[in-house]
Structure formats: structure tokens, C-alpha cells
Design an enzyme around this catalytic site. Sequence first.
Site, PDB file in Angstrom:
ATOM      1  N   GLU A  96       0.837  -1.205   0.000  1.00 34.04           N
ATOM      2  CA  GLU A  96       0.000   0.000   0.000  1.00 34.04           C
ATOM      3  C   GLU A  96       0.872   1.255   0.000  1.00 34.04           C
ATOM      4  OE1 GLU A  96      -2.557   1.537  -0.411  1.00 34.04           O
ATOM      5  OE2 GLU A  96      -4.356   0.663   0.464  1.00 34.04           O
ATOM      6  N   ASP A  97       0.349   2.329  -0.543  1.00 39.12           N
ATOM      7  CA  ASP A  97       1.051   3.606  -0.475  1.00 39.12           C
ATOM      8  C   ASP A  97       0.933   4.235   0.913  1.00 39.12           C
ATOM      9  OD1 ASP A  97      -1.679   4.037  -0.777  1.00 39.12           O
ATOM     10  OD2 ASP A  97      -1.498   5.455  -2.438  1.00 39.12           O
ATOM     11  N   ASP A 100      -4.556   5.400   6.058  1.00 42.36           N
ATOM     12  CA  ASP A 100      -5.112   6.606   6.663  1.00 42.36           C
ATOM     13  C   ASP A 100      -6.156   6.179   7.700  1.00 42.36           C
ATOM     14  OD1 ASP A 100      -5.566   9.399   6.875  1.00 42.36           O
ATOM     15  OD2 ASP A 100      -7.124   9.340   5.360  1.00 42.36           O
ATOM     16  N   PHE A 149      -2.044  16.022   4.106  1.00 41.03           N
ATOM     17  CA  PHE A 149      -2.413  15.388   2.840  1.00 41.03           C
ATOM     18  C   PHE A 149      -1.188  15.406   1.928  1.00 41.03           C
ATOM     19  CE2 PHE A 149      -4.254  14.411  -1.170  1.00 41.03           C
ATOM     20  CZ  PHE A 149      -5.182  13.440  -0.826  1.00 41.03           C
ATOM     21  N   ARG A 162       1.177  12.276  -9.124  1.00 39.15           N
ATOM     22  CA  ARG A 162       1.702  10.927  -8.857  1.00 39.15           C
ATOM     23  C   ARG A 162       3.152  10.779  -9.307  1.00 39.15           C
ATOM     24  NH1 ARG A 162      -2.525   7.444  -7.432  1.00 39.15           N
ATOM     25  NH2 ARG A 162      -4.518   7.784  -8.466  1.00 39.15           N
TER      26      ARG A 162
END
Length: 172
Positions: A96-97, A100, A149, A162
Site C-alpha cells: 500500500e502507499d 489513513d 495530505f 503521482r
Amino acid sequence: MSTKLQLVYSSGQIAASVGTLAQRIGYDYAGEELVLVVVLKGALFFAADLARQIGVPLRLEFIKLSSYKGTSSTGTVTVTKGLDGSIAGKHVLVVEDIVDTGLTLKFLLGYLNDLGVRSLKVCTLLDKSGRREVSITPDYVGIPCENKFLVGYGLDVDERYRELPAIYEYIP
Ligand code: IMP
Ligand code: MG
């Protein structure tokens, strides 16, 4: 006001973190066959860098989930692109990046578990643990991070940024 990007993690810091993760994973899965389930699109660059350094034979699978709109989570998760191959009986590591609220990962772990995996762990580059809404703890965390964020190195806001090699705070 115009949008600002403020550098948070340089490409050097990211590379160091990915190297450490790959070493730990390679050690833990030595002698085993591994399937990486890469969560698109955010984990694309992370998975590419990680997979090439783990040093154990592995297979790559990709899954695409939809749960996030703009800068706030919608809470409902659906699979928009499923796996190509079977992962039954395999050691599976989710890549996963960022974790959250944990809602995406909670759904994904349930989904993959139902496919009869032999083992299931999670590796995330970034962990915003302070934002968690469900109790999920990734097994491998590259960089624990604050509630900002972030964009770059795969992370987007509405499909932008990205491709940036470093990670920035997005200030609208
Ligand atoms: P969760 O379900 O709230 O844990 O959200 C997980 C997904 O939301 C991640 O895999 C990302 O795709 C996206 N996300 C969460 N935080 C950020 C961020 O700071 N920048 C970009 N995407 C994010
Ligand atoms: Mg993601």
C-alpha cells in the site's frame, strides 16, 4: 490563493526507507515464495522499487479499489480491478502507499482472506496512524507520518502529482 506543494520526504529519504523495508521483508520471507498484492494506483512506484530489492522469488498481482474521492474518504470500498491469478495457499503481502483511516485496508484484508491465503501481511510506505478509524496495524511501515495530505511518489489528488519523485504536503 494558489496551490502549494511543500517538500516532506525527499527521494533520498524515500529510497532509504524502501531499502530498509525490502531488507526486512527479504529476511522474513527467506526460502518462501511470496505474492505481492499491489494496490493501484498509489503503490505503483513504491512496489516497483520495493519488489526489485526484496531478493526472494515473488509474483506480482494488482488490485484496484475505489474508496477515496478528492481529499476525503467516502468510507465504502469496492474492487474495480480484481486479481488475475489465484493466491490460494500463498504467502501474500499487500503493498500500500498509505494507510489513513484504515477502512480500505480492512476491507482488502477481508477480501483477500476469503481467497484462502496461507499468510497475509501488509507493507505500507506511509502510515497516518493518528487518523485511524478501525484497528488495523500494518506489519511493515516505511515512514510513520503526521496528518497531512501528501502527494507524489504515486500519491495523488484527483490523479495529479503521482509522477513526482519526492513526497510533498498538498496545501490547497
Ligand atoms: P483509508 O481507507 O482512509 O486508509 O485510505 C487509504 C487510501 O486513501 C490510500 O491508499 C490512498 O489512496 C488514499 N489516501 C489517504 N491519505 C492520502 C494522502 O495523504 N494523499 C493521497 N492519498 C491518500
Ligand atoms: Mg492506496
